[in-house]
Design a protein around this motif. Structure first.
Motif, PDB file in Angstrom:
ATOM      1  N   UNK A  81       0.786  -1.142  -0.178  1.00 33.82           N
ATOM      2  CA  UNK A  81      -0.032   0.025  -0.012  1.00 33.82           C
ATOM      3  C   UNK A  81       0.909   1.246  -0.182  1.00 33.82           C
ATOM      4  N   UNK A  82       1.849   1.012   0.584  1.00 37.55           N
ATOM      5  CA  UNK A  82       2.972   2.225   0.686  1.00 37.55           C
ATOM      6  C   UNK A  82       3.396   2.608  -0.734  1.00 37.55           C
ATOM      7  N   UNK A  83       3.768   1.645  -1.329  1.00 36.95           N
ATOM      8  CA  UNK A  83       4.405   1.700  -2.712  1.00 36.95           C
ATOM      9  C   UNK A  83       3.022   2.260  -3.930  1.00 36.95           C
ATOM     10  N   UNK A  84       1.975   1.699  -3.618  1.00 35.21           N
ATOM     11  CA  UNK A  84       0.937   2.038  -4.483  1.00 35.21           C
ATOM     12  C   UNK A  84       0.457   3.415  -4.449  1.00 35.21           C
ATOM     13  N   UNK A  85       0.484   3.853  -3.081  1.00 39.83           N
ATOM     14  CA  UNK A  85       0.056   5.321  -2.547  1.00 39.83           C
ATOM     15  C   UNK A  85       0.909   6.139  -2.589  1.00 39.83           C
ATOM     16  N   UNK A  86       2.205   5.932  -2.337  1.00 38.70           N
ATOM     17  CA  UNK A  86       3.499   6.741  -2.336  1.00 38.70           C
ATOM     18  C   UNK A  86       4.499   6.116  -2.919  1.00 38.70           C
ATOM     19  N   UNK A  87       4.294   6.154  -4.473  1.00 37.06           N
ATOM     20  CA  UNK A  87       5.509   5.592  -5.187  1.00 37.06           C
ATOM     21  C   UNK A  87       6.887   6.206  -5.356  1.00 37.06           C
ATOM     22  N   UNK A  88       6.660   7.517  -4.867  1.00 32.28           N
ATOM     23  CA  UNK A  88       7.848   8.460  -4.993  1.00 32.28           C
ATOM     24  C   UNK A  88       8.759   8.030  -3.964  1.00 32.28           C
ATOM     25  N   UNK A  89       8.337   7.475  -2.702  1.00 27.77           N
ATOM     26  CA  UNK A  89       9.036   7.116  -1.578  1.00 27.77           C
ATOM     27  C   UNK A  89       9.817   5.694  -1.802  1.00 27.77           C
ATOM     28  N   UNK A  90       9.674   5.145  -2.825  1.00 26.86           N
ATOM     29  CA  UNK A  90      10.140   3.841  -2.906  1.00 26.86           C
ATOM     30  C   UNK A  90      11.583   3.897  -3.397  1.00 26.86           C
ATOM     31  N   UNK A  91      12.424   3.417  -2.683  1.00 27.99           N
ATOM     32  CA  UNK A  91      13.902   3.713  -3.030  1.00 27.99           C
ATOM     33  C   UNK A  91      14.348   2.366  -3.272  1.00 27.99           C
ATOM     34  N   UNK A  92      13.658   1.036  -3.233  1.00 27.70           N
ATOM     35  CA  UNK A  92      14.127  -0.265  -3.657  1.00 27.70           C
ATOM     36  C   UNK A  92      13.973  -0.222  -5.292  1.00 27.70           C
ATOM     37  N   UNK A  93      14.499  -1.483  -5.645  1.00 28.94           N
ATOM     38  CA  UNK A  93      14.249  -1.839  -7.029  1.00 28.94           C
ATOM     39  C   UNK A  93      12.671  -2.272  -7.336  1.00 28.94           C
ATOM     40  N   UNK A  94      12.509  -2.083  -8.645  1.00 31.13           N
ATOM     41  CA  UNK A  94      11.013  -2.460  -9.279  1.00 31.13           C
ATOM     42  C   UNK A  94      10.860  -3.959  -9.603  1.00 31.13           C
ATOM     43  N   UNK A  95      12.306  -4.451  -9.838  1.00 24.34           N
ATOM     44  CA  UNK A  95      12.069  -5.799 -10.385  1.00 24.34           C
ATOM     45  C   UNK A  95      11.674  -6.894  -9.664  1.00 24.34           C
ATOM     46  N   UNK A  96      10.905  -8.036 -10.385  1.00 25.79           N
ATOM     47  CA  UNK A  96      10.792  -8.991  -9.497  1.00 25.79           C
ATOM     48  C   UNK A  96      11.734 -10.093  -9.449  1.00 25.79           C
ATOM     49  N   UNK A  97      11.613 -10.937  -7.973  1.00 29.50           N
ATOM     50  CA  UNK A  97      12.766 -11.941  -7.806  1.00 29.50           C
ATOM     51  C   UNK A  97      12.221 -13.228  -8.472  1.00 29.50           C
ATOM     52  N   UNK A  98      13.317 -13.634  -9.457  1.00 28.29           N
ATOM     53  CA  UNK A  98      13.118 -14.716 -10.044  1.00 28.29           C
ATOM     54  C   UNK A  98      13.644 -16.003  -9.414  1.00 28.29           C
TER      55      UNK A  98
END
Length: 270
Positions: free
Chosen positions: A81-98
């Motif tokens: 919910x933090x990523x969806x509502x505040x995507x600007x504050x997401x400092x990690x990567x956006x790639x999925x773990x395979x």
């Protein structure tokens, strides 16, 4: 006399009919029948086995396993919910773990990967959106079962438009092989921001005019980041200018779509 009497009452004897040779009888019942039957069985097993593997691989590719999208916990829900509502504050990567599973590349479920899509949050957000919309209509004395049904149809139509927008964008880039449930999940995250905007409208009407643009902006940024890092990673063709134009179009399309969904009224067309 007894011998003559017995000979006279025996009647005509049946004639032996010569048997015609069967050209196929020896093939399936002769010494080589086992070899032929085993060959046909192996050939049939190969045909049906390959076809079942083909169908299974395509079902997995386009639809995936529904249980995968509900492997969540409280920590995942809060962080998502933090990523969806505040995507600007997401400092990690956006790639999925395979991870390799059965010789094929697979992705970890949402329980172990914050960037994995889930259907728990979109479905809960959609239900909350309907409850808040019905409550909002009740405050103005416009609530009715028919109005709630129209809101349900309006929400489903908006969700469908979002799915088609993402699907057609992927298809235009030559990457239409993303699982359908992945796209449905990403499209459904828009209802989380809508819930926040409708709740703000219930508490203080003027806050809606601040929250709905913020919701559109955050949803657009979230989809752009997600599609750029996740869905477009398997694109068969890459065109930088075309890529960016499509991403901008996806982000801008959130404004009319979410404003339409956020307008709670009896007439669902407006």
């Amino acid at each position: 006399m007894a011998e003559m009497y017995n000979n006279n009452n025996m009647g005509p004897q049946p004639q032996a009919v010569p048997q015609q040779p069967n050209p196929f009888g020896n093939a399936f019942s002769g010494p080589g029948s086992g070899l032929i039957r085993s060959g046909l069985g192996a050939y049939g097993e190969k045909i049906f086995g390959s076809s079942s593997e083909y169908v299974q691989s395509n079902i997995t590719r386009y639809f995936s396993d529904p249980q995968y999208y509900f492997q969540v916990n409280d920590q995942y829900v809060r962080n998502k919910l933090k990523i969806v509502l505040l995507p600007f504050l997401h400092r990690g990567h956006w790639a999925r773990i395979s991870e390799p599973v059965g010789g094929r590349l697979s992705y970890k479920p949402p329980l172990y990967d914050i960037n994995a899509p889930d259907l728990y949050i979109p479905l809960m957000a959609f239900g909350t959106y309907l409850v808040l919309a019905g409550f909002s209509l009740g405050l103005y004395g416009k609530f009715s079962p028919e109005a709630l049904n129209w809101l349900f149809v309006k929400g489903m139509v908006g969700w469908f438009f979002q799915v088609m927008l993402l699907k057609m964008t992927l298809f235009s880039l030559g990457s239409g092989e993303a699982p359908l449930l992945d796209i449905v999940a990403y499209a459904g995250y828009a209802f989380t921001g809508l819930c926040l905007a409708v709740l703000g409208k219930i508490m203080w009407g003027y806050s809606y005019y601040v929250l709905i643009p913020w919701t559109c902006l955050c949803t657009g940024v979230f989809l752009v980041k997600t599609m750029k890092r996740v869905l477009f990673a398997e694109a068969r063709s890459y065109d930088s200018s075309r890529h960016h134009y499509l991403l901008i179009f996806v982000a801008l399309a959130q404004f009319p779509l979410l404003i339409w969904l956020g307008n709670i009224s009896v007439n669902w067309l407006f």
